[in-house]
Write an enzyme that holds these catalytic residues in place. Structure first.
Site, short mmCIF file in Angstrom:
data_model
loop_
_atom_site.label_atom_id
_atom_site.label_comp_id
_atom_site.label_asym_id
_atom_site.label_seq_id
_atom_site.Cartn_x
_atom_site.Cartn_y
_atom_site.Cartn_z
N ASP A 67 0.74 -1.40 -0.44
CA ASP A 67 0.47 0.05 -0.01
C ASP A 67 0.59 1.30 0.48
O ASP A 67 2.46 1.23 0.09
CB ASP A 67 -0.78 0.00 1.35
CG ASP A 67 -0.15 -0.51 2.47
OD1 ASP A 67 1.28 -0.41 2.74
OD2 ASP A 67 -1.03 -0.66 3.58
N ASN A 136 -7.08 -3.30 14.20
CA ASN A 136 -8.66 -3.51 14.41
C ASN A 136 -8.51 -4.34 13.39
O ASN A 136 -9.43 -4.75 12.22
CB ASN A 136 -9.19 -2.23 13.53
CG ASN A 136 -8.84 -1.88 12.49
OD1 ASN A 136 -6.99 -2.40 11.76
ND2 ASN A 136 -8.30 -0.27 11.95
N HIS A 138 -7.11 -4.67 10.13
CA HIS A 138 -6.44 -5.15 9.19
C HIS A 138 -5.34 -5.30 8.13
O HIS A 138 -4.78 -5.79 9.22
CB HIS A 138 -6.79 -3.07 8.83
CG HIS A 138 -5.15 -1.90 8.90
ND1 HIS A 138 -5.33 -0.53 9.09
CD2 HIS A 138 -4.18 -2.27 9.28
CE1 HIS A 138 -4.18 -0.34 9.19
NE2 HIS A 138 -3.39 -1.92 9.18
N GLU A 143 -9.44 -2.31 5.74
CA GLU A 143 -9.72 -1.87 7.23
C GLU A 143 -11.08 -2.24 7.27
O GLU A 143 -12.04 -3.29 6.67
CB GLU A 143 -10.47 0.14 7.35
CG GLU A 143 -9.27 0.40 6.81
CD GLU A 143 -7.89 0.73 7.68
OE1 GLU A 143 -8.01 0.05 8.91
OE2 GLU A 143 -7.80 1.66 8.36
P1 PGA Z 1 2.78 -1.51 12.51
O1 PGA Z 1 1.86 -2.19 11.61
O2 PGA Z 1 3.70 -2.76 11.84
O3 PGA Z 1 3.77 -0.54 12.99
O4 PGA Z 1 1.99 -2.55 13.73
C1 PGA Z 1 0.87 -2.69 11.06
C2 PGA Z 1 -0.40 -2.33 10.40
O5 PGA Z 1 -0.82 -1.38 10.86
O6 PGA Z 1 -0.29 -3.35 9.06
#
Ligand code: PGA
Length: 239
Positions: A67, A136, A138, A143
């Protein structure tokens, strides 16, 4: 899903790097799907070390990132393009034609998303998709509420995700509201998936991902439907 529990985030990084190295050594022209965020940073450092020590050769791999934010100026330090250049492409000696990331500034984000899925198909599909997970649930920026057959697309970020990512920006108002992300369907088409999870704050969503209902309320739960998923987590995330 195969579960590998590690004592520390450092051990997760080493195991994850070893996992990736083995796949590349078995298939030097492997196509990798790659994440950004705090979780994979240690893995990228271990991979760069392995390249320096000639334990892996990345000259023939192709990468597709999950992304990219929409609307950040090119070269913005918070863009995932800059993140990947600093943490992976440059340290591992990858050249631009090998490494792909959605263009968050495309004039037509829908056309960009379609072209991105087409480029993945043209490369032969993803052999190994590495993922982090949001609080959450995702994966990528898919999301809660995202259907399992979604394709790469421009999406709106939730407040929870923007708050979680605000730590990288001066203020929450600077966190973009939109992004282009591989879809859940795109992710699930990878032949193999490696999910990395660290920290007690991810224990609840990881348990739901492994054992909870398969539901759009937790996008990562769709990984239960994939035949070849390995989860590497630290002891805090998988108590
Ligand atoms: P993080 O993010 O590795 O910074 O915890 C993971 C994500 O949001 O997919």
């Amino acid at each position: 899903m195969k579960l590998i529990k590690c004592p520390t985030p450092e051990a997760v990084a080493q195991q994850a790097a070893q996992f990736v190295i083995e796949r590349i050594n078995a298939k030097p022209a492997a196509v990798l799907g790659l994440p950004t965020g705090g979780t994979p940073l240690g893995m990228y450092a271990e991979l760069a070390k392995a390249v320096r020590e000639k334990r892996v050769d990345m000259r023939d791999i192709t990468t597709f990132n999950l992304d990219e934010y929409c609307g950040l100026p090119p070269g913005d330090p918070q863009s995932y393009d800059v993140f990947m250049r600093s943490n992976f492409y440059m340290p591992c000696g990858l050249n631009p034609p090998q490494s792909h990331i959605p263009n968050g500034n495309a004039a037509d984000p829908d056309a960009e998303a379609l072209a991105y899925d087409a480029a993945i198909r043209a490369a032969g599909g993803i052999d190994l998709q590495v993922l982090g997970i949001g609080h959450n649930g995702h994966i990528g920026f898919n999301e809660p509420g995202t259907p399992p057959d979604s394709r790469t697309q421009a999406v709106q970020l939730t407040d929870k995700t923007r708050q979680a990512n605000a730590r990288f920006f001066s203020t929450i108002d600077d966190v973009p509201t939109r992004a282009i992300t591989m879809g859940i369907g795109t992710i699930l088409e990878a032949r193999e998936i490696l999910l990395l999870v660290n920290g007690a704050d991810k224990a609840e969503i990881l348990a739901a991902t492994l054992r909870g209902p398969v539901t759009p309320d937790n996008p990562a739960s769709f990984l239960q439907n994939h035949p070849c998923v390995t989860v590497i987590a630290d002891a805090a995330a998988m108590p």
